[in-house]
Design a protein around this motif. Structure first.
Motif, PDB file in Angstrom:
ATOM      1  N   ALA A 165       5.088   7.003  -1.563  1.00 34.39           N
ATOM      2  CA  ALA A 165       5.841   6.430  -0.449  1.00 34.39           C
ATOM      3  C   ALA A 165       5.158   5.157   0.037  1.00 34.39           C
ATOM      4  O   ALA A 165       3.930   5.041   0.030  1.00 34.39           O
ATOM      5  CB  ALA A 165       5.943   7.435   0.689  1.00 34.39           C
ATOM      6  N   VAL A 166       5.962   4.186   0.468  1.00 28.13           N
ATOM      7  CA  VAL A 166       5.431   2.910   0.945  1.00 28.13           C
ATOM      8  C   VAL A 166       4.767   3.126   2.293  1.00 28.13           C
ATOM      9  O   VAL A 166       5.389   3.601   3.245  1.00 28.13           O
ATOM     10  CB  VAL A 166       6.551   1.858   1.068  1.00 28.13           C
ATOM     11  N   HIS A 167       3.476   2.772   2.374  1.00 25.98           N
ATOM     12  CA  HIS A 167       2.750   2.869   3.636  1.00 25.98           C
ATOM     13  C   HIS A 167       2.864   1.563   4.419  1.00 25.98           C
ATOM     14  O   HIS A 167       3.118   1.571   5.630  1.00 25.98           O
ATOM     15  CB  HIS A 167       1.281   3.203   3.367  1.00 25.98           C
ATOM     16  N   ARG A 168       2.689   0.446   3.713  1.00 22.30           N
ATOM     17  CA  ARG A 168       2.797  -0.867   4.354  1.00 22.30           C
ATOM     18  C   ARG A 168       3.138  -1.904   3.299  1.00 22.30           C
ATOM     19  O   ARG A 168       2.703  -1.811   2.150  1.00 22.30           O
ATOM     20  CB  ARG A 168       1.488  -1.247   5.057  1.00 22.30           C
ATOM     21  N   MET A 169       3.933  -2.896   3.692  1.00 20.90           N
ATOM     22  CA  MET A 169       4.316  -3.988   2.794  1.00 20.90           C
ATOM     23  C   MET A 169       4.122  -5.299   3.549  1.00 20.90           C
ATOM     24  O   MET A 169       4.634  -5.450   4.658  1.00 20.90           O
ATOM     25  CB  MET A 169       5.775  -3.817   2.351  1.00 20.90           C
TER      26      MET A 169
ATOM     27  N   ASP B 152      -6.303   7.134   8.404  1.00 23.08           N
ATOM     28  CA  ASP B 152      -6.469   8.543   8.775  1.00 23.08           C
ATOM     29  C   ASP B 152      -7.452   9.265   7.871  1.00 23.08           C
ATOM     30  O   ASP B 152      -7.511  10.502   7.891  1.00 23.08           O
ATOM     31  CB  ASP B 152      -5.113   9.241   8.749  1.00 23.08           C
ATOM     32  N   GLY B 153      -8.197   8.515   7.061  1.00 20.57           N
ATOM     33  CA  GLY B 153      -9.175   9.125   6.175  1.00 20.57           C
ATOM     34  C   GLY B 153      -8.631   9.453   4.802  1.00 20.57           C
ATOM     35  O   GLY B 153      -9.402   9.765   3.890  1.00 20.57           O
ATOM     36  N   GLN B 154      -7.315   9.393   4.619  1.00 21.05           N
ATOM     37  CA  GLN B 154      -6.707   9.665   3.325  1.00 21.05           C
ATOM     38  C   GLN B 154      -6.673   8.377   2.491  1.00 21.05           C
ATOM     39  O   GLN B 154      -6.404   7.300   3.024  1.00 21.05           O
ATOM     40  CB  GLN B 154      -5.281  10.193   3.503  1.00 21.05           C
ATOM     41  N   ASP B 155      -6.935   8.508   1.190  1.00 19.68           N
ATOM     42  CA  ASP B 155      -6.903   7.336   0.320  1.00 19.68           C
ATOM     43  C   ASP B 155      -5.481   6.821   0.171  1.00 19.68           C
ATOM     44  O   ASP B 155      -4.508   7.588   0.193  1.00 19.68           O
ATOM     45  CB  ASP B 155      -7.454   7.686  -1.069  1.00 19.68           C
ATOM     46  N   LEU B 156      -5.381   5.506   0.024  1.00 18.52           N
ATOM     47  CA  LEU B 156      -4.113   4.853  -0.261  1.00 18.52           C
ATOM     48  C   LEU B 156      -4.248   4.096  -1.583  1.00 18.52           C
ATOM     49  O   LEU B 156      -5.354   3.794  -2.034  1.00 18.52           O
ATOM     50  CB  LEU B 156      -3.732   3.871   0.852  1.00 18.52           C
TER      51      LEU B 156
ATOM     52  N   THR C  56       0.851  -1.181   0.000  1.00 17.61           N
ATOM     53  CA  THR C  56       0.000   0.000   0.000  1.00 17.61           C
ATOM     54  C   THR C  56       0.887   1.232   0.000  1.00 17.61           C
ATOM     55  O   THR C  56       1.881   1.302   0.736  1.00 17.61           O
ATOM     56  CB  THR C  56      -0.943   0.020   1.211  1.00 17.61           C
ATOM     57  N   LEU C  57       0.525   2.189  -0.852  1.00 16.51           N
ATOM     58  CA  LEU C  57       1.310   3.409  -1.016  1.00 16.51           C
ATOM     59  C   LEU C  57       0.488   4.624  -0.643  1.00 16.51           C
ATOM     60  O   LEU C  57      -0.749   4.631  -0.791  1.00 16.51           O
ATOM     61  CB  LEU C  57       1.775   3.566  -2.474  1.00 16.51           C
ATOM     62  N   GLN C  58       1.151   5.637  -0.168  1.00 13.50           N
ATOM     63  CA  GLN C  58       0.533   6.947  -0.060  1.00 13.50           C
ATOM     64  C   GLN C  58       0.433   7.542  -1.456  1.00 13.50           C
ATOM     65  O   GLN C  58       1.083   7.083  -2.400  1.00 13.50           O
ATOM     66  CB  GLN C  58       1.357   7.835   0.870  1.00 13.50           C
ATOM     67  N   LEU C  59      -0.361   8.570  -1.596  1.00 17.97           N
ATOM     68  CA  LEU C  59      -0.587   9.136  -2.925  1.00 17.97           C
ATOM     69  C   LEU C  59       0.672   9.723  -3.522  1.00 17.97           C
ATOM     70  O   LEU C  59       0.768   9.878  -4.744  1.00 17.97           O
ATOM     71  CB  LEU C  59      -1.694  10.192  -2.872  1.00 17.97           C
TER      72      LEU C  59
ATOM     73  N   ILE D 142       1.749  -5.515 -12.162  1.00 21.64           N
ATOM     74  CA  ILE D 142       1.226  -4.706 -11.061  1.00 21.64           C
ATOM     75  C   ILE D 142      -0.236  -4.376 -11.337  1.00 21.64           C
ATOM     76  O   ILE D 142      -0.575  -3.860 -12.414  1.00 21.64           O
ATOM     77  CB  ILE D 142       2.029  -3.394 -10.877  1.00 21.64           C
ATOM     78  N   GLN D 143      -1.090  -4.682 -10.361  1.00 18.74           N
ATOM     79  CA  GLN D 143      -2.490  -4.258 -10.380  1.00 18.74           C
ATOM     80  C   GLN D 143      -2.714  -3.290  -9.229  1.00 18.74           C
ATOM     81  O   GLN D 143      -2.187  -3.494  -8.127  1.00 18.74           O
ATOM     82  CB  GLN D 143      -3.427  -5.455 -10.239  1.00 18.74           C
ATOM     83  N   SER D 144      -3.497  -2.251  -9.476  1.00 16.91           N
ATOM     84  CA  SER D 144      -3.678  -1.203  -8.466  1.00 16.91           C
ATOM     85  C   SER D 144      -5.146  -1.014  -8.132  1.00 16.91           C
ATOM     86  O   SER D 144      -6.041  -1.384  -8.904  1.00 16.91           O
ATOM     87  CB  SER D 144      -3.094   0.123  -8.967  1.00 16.91           C
ATOM     88  N   GLY D 145      -5.391  -0.436  -6.971  1.00 19.03           N
ATOM     89  CA  GLY D 145      -6.744  -0.114  -6.530  1.00 19.03           C
ATOM     90  C   GLY D 145      -6.704   0.888  -5.393  1.00 19.03           C
ATOM     91  O   GLY D 145      -5.774   0.873  -4.583  1.00 19.03           O
ATOM     92  N   ARG D 146      -7.688   1.792  -5.340  1.00 23.57           N
ATOM     93  CA  ARG D 146      -7.785   2.779  -4.268  1.00 23.57           C
ATOM     94  C   ARG D 146      -8.436   2.146  -3.054  1.00 23.57           C
ATOM     95  O   ARG D 146      -9.450   1.460  -3.157  1.00 23.57           O
ATOM     96  CB  ARG D 146      -8.625   3.977  -4.721  1.00 23.57           C
ATOM     97  N   VAL D 147      -7.870   2.382  -1.864  1.00 27.05           N
ATOM     98  CA  VAL D 147      -8.447   1.898  -0.613  1.00 27.05           C
ATOM     99  C   VAL D 147      -8.407   3.038   0.396  1.00 27.05           C
ATOM    100  O   VAL D 147      -7.499   3.883   0.359  1.00 27.05           O
ATOM    101  CB  VAL D 147      -7.680   0.671  -0.055  1.00 27.05           C
ATOM    102  N   PRO D 148      -9.373   3.111   1.305  1.00 24.05           N
ATOM    103  CA  PRO D 148      -9.337   4.162   2.336  1.00 24.05           C
ATOM    104  C   PRO D 148      -8.273   3.862   3.377  1.00 24.05           C
ATOM    105  O   PRO D 148      -8.088   2.725   3.794  1.00 24.05           O
ATOM    106  CB  PRO D 148     -10.749   4.112   2.933  1.00 24.05           C
ATOM    107  N   GLY D 149      -7.549   4.882   3.789  1.00 25.00           N
ATOM    108  CA  GLY D 149      -6.523   4.728   4.803  1.00 25.00           C
ATOM    109  C   GLY D 149      -7.059   4.929   6.199  1.00 25.00           C
ATOM    110  O   GLY D 149      -8.194   5.397   6.394  1.00 25.00           O
TER     111      GLY D 149
END
Length: 484
Positions: free
Chosen positions: A145-149, A221-225, A139-142, A212-219
């Protein structure tokens, strides 16, 4: 305790189990009512718990029996002022008890539904956890940056998941563009690169192909990841390269075999006229000897011509020995493995004509004596002929069948549902330089027959159960080290 109650409930929902529960519940209620008589006069109130218990554990028939028994026992045990009073109280109890029972049964149904939903959600959660554990996900921030792996992704890149948190993802996939991945139009689906795939970089500097396949998910803190699902294409690329290499090798063997057959045919066809020419020159020399010294010069020239003819025949024989299919050492192989390795090659042959090539192979007792490349070339030749035979037929079908025929032989058959082989063509179709196809060299079946015969078999053609032709032969089974 819960398991015991569930067992009681399960037993009570049977026909006789529910009725028995109603009788026991009413009996207990009557006993409790008798114990409470010293505290006052009780009528229907002690019977209500019996109805509730029955409604929670059994069906409506049992509830009706509990209500009926409660009314009958009350009428028998409690003296009433009159018939009207007895009927009124009985009807009032029946109405209240049935309403309470319906409420209890509705609550029970809601509980059962909630339990089923809980089990289903637990199963889905377990499946999701399994997928997230085995599939590399990042999961990446917009901003990229790597948010979680997850551990699978960390293992894929050979990095520590905590160490890369906050790092730019393009440090792991150099060509990755975070802006394109987080764009609304690209937020769901497969992300494509100019090369057709992405190249990931491991900690040791090694690179590997990625999908690579991508998709938007809610983070949190309310920000999309942006969630990325990664697929390592290394094995797929390796298999593709292996299939291409095998195809190249088989084509090379095909050309060599074809050249050998052509050399053998030419040697056979040219040997006779060369021998005849040498005989004629020898006869001419005999006539020239009769002419005496006048024929010496012509005789020497004729001798030189005859020597060149004999030399040409020797050259052809040596080329035939060099290029003809030699007897090779047969190794221990599995027939199913040799044919299944041809899957990509056979798929390419079939796709060119829109034909699906199927395999129906028994892997039991399929250890045989064979020269792998030559055997595979024979299969490719037969499948190519079958595909070309059925390519224009609606519902075309080509199948490779492999069965253990006996303790000593394993049978291979390539069958199709094409027009079949005409009876007058069966004998001559195996002859070199004979072809029914426009532009064909007529060497395929001849080479295949030679390969089969070098394996100790015999190539035969018959009518297929599919309606077309069936080319079949036997391989000698190897008993030593037989696979189960």
């Amino acid at each position: 305790m819960k398991n015991m109650l569930d067992a009681v409930a399960a037993a009570s929902r049977g026909r006789w189990g529910g009725l028995l529960l109603a009788v026991i519940a009413v009996g207990v209620a009557v006993a409790a009512r008798s114990l409470l008589e010293g505290l006052g006069r009780f009528y229907y109130l002690p019977m209500l718990p019996a109805v509730i218990v029955t409604a929670l554990l059994a069906r409506r028939a049992a509830v009706a029996l509990a209500i009926g028994l409660s009314i009958a026992l009350n009428l028998a045990l409690v003296a009433r002022e009159g018939l009207g009073d007895a009927v009124t109280n009985a009807l009032l109890f029946a109405a209240v008890a049935w309403g309470v029972a319906e409420l209890c049964m509705a609550l029970r149904q809601l509980k059962d539904r909630a339990d089923r939903l809980s089990h289903r959600l637990a199963a889905q959660d377990a499946l999701l956890n399994t997928v997230l554990t085995t599939v590399p996900v990042v999961t990446l921030q917009l901003d990229g940056a790597v948010h979680r792996m997850n551990p699978a992704a960390a293992q894929l890149f050979c990095v520590d998941a905590n160490a890369v948190q906050g790092r730019a993802f393009n440090s792991l996939v150099p060509a990755f563009d975070a802006a394109s991945a987080s764009h609304d139009d690209q937020a769901d689906g497969v992300l494509t690169s100019t090369e057709g795939h992405w190249n990931g970089a491991r900690a040791d500097g090694a690179t590997f192909p990625l999908n690579i396949q991508s998709g938007r998910v809610p983070g949190p803190d309310g920000q999309d990841l942006v969630a990325l699902c990664l697929t390592d294409l290394s094995r797929w690329h390796a298999a593709d390269a292996q299939a291409r290499e095998l195809h190249t090798q088989l084509n090379k063997v095909w050309r060599l075999n074809s050249l050998g057959e052509m050399a053998a045919t030419l040697a056979h066809e040219l040997n006779q006229p060369l021998s005849a020419a040498a005989t004629y020159l020898h006869a001419s020399q005999a006539d020239m000897e009769k002419a005496g010294p006048l024929g010496d010069s012509a005789r020497r020239t004729t001798e030189l011509a005859k020597a060149q003819l004999l030399r040409a025949g020797a050259i052809i024989r040596r080329m035939r020995e060099l290029l003809s299919l030699e007897v090779r050492r047969l190794d221990t192989e599995r027939a199913s493995s040799m044919i299944e390795d041809l899957g990509p090659v056979l798929s390419m042959i079939g796709s060119a004509k829109g034909v699906t090539v199927r395999m129906d192979l028994h892997a039991e007792a399929d250890t045989v004596r064979a020269e792998r490349i030559q055997f595979q070339q024979a299969i490719v030749n037969l499948v190519r002929n079958a595909v070309e035979a059925v390519g224009d037929t609606p519902g075309s079908d080509v199948v490779i069948v492999g069965r253990a025929l006996s303790d000593t032989h394993y049978a291979i058959s390539v069958e199709d549902n094409g027009p079949g082989i005409a009876a007058d063509q069966v004998e001559r179709m195996f002859q070199p330089m004979t072809s029914t196809k426009s532009g064909g060299m007529g060497l395929g079946l001849s080479v295949t027959r030679t390969i089969v015969e070098s394996h100790g078999g015999r190539l035969v053609v018959a009518k297929s159960a599919l309606g077309g032709a069936a080319f079949s032969f036997n391989l000698i089974r190897e008993a030593v080290g037989e696979h189960p």
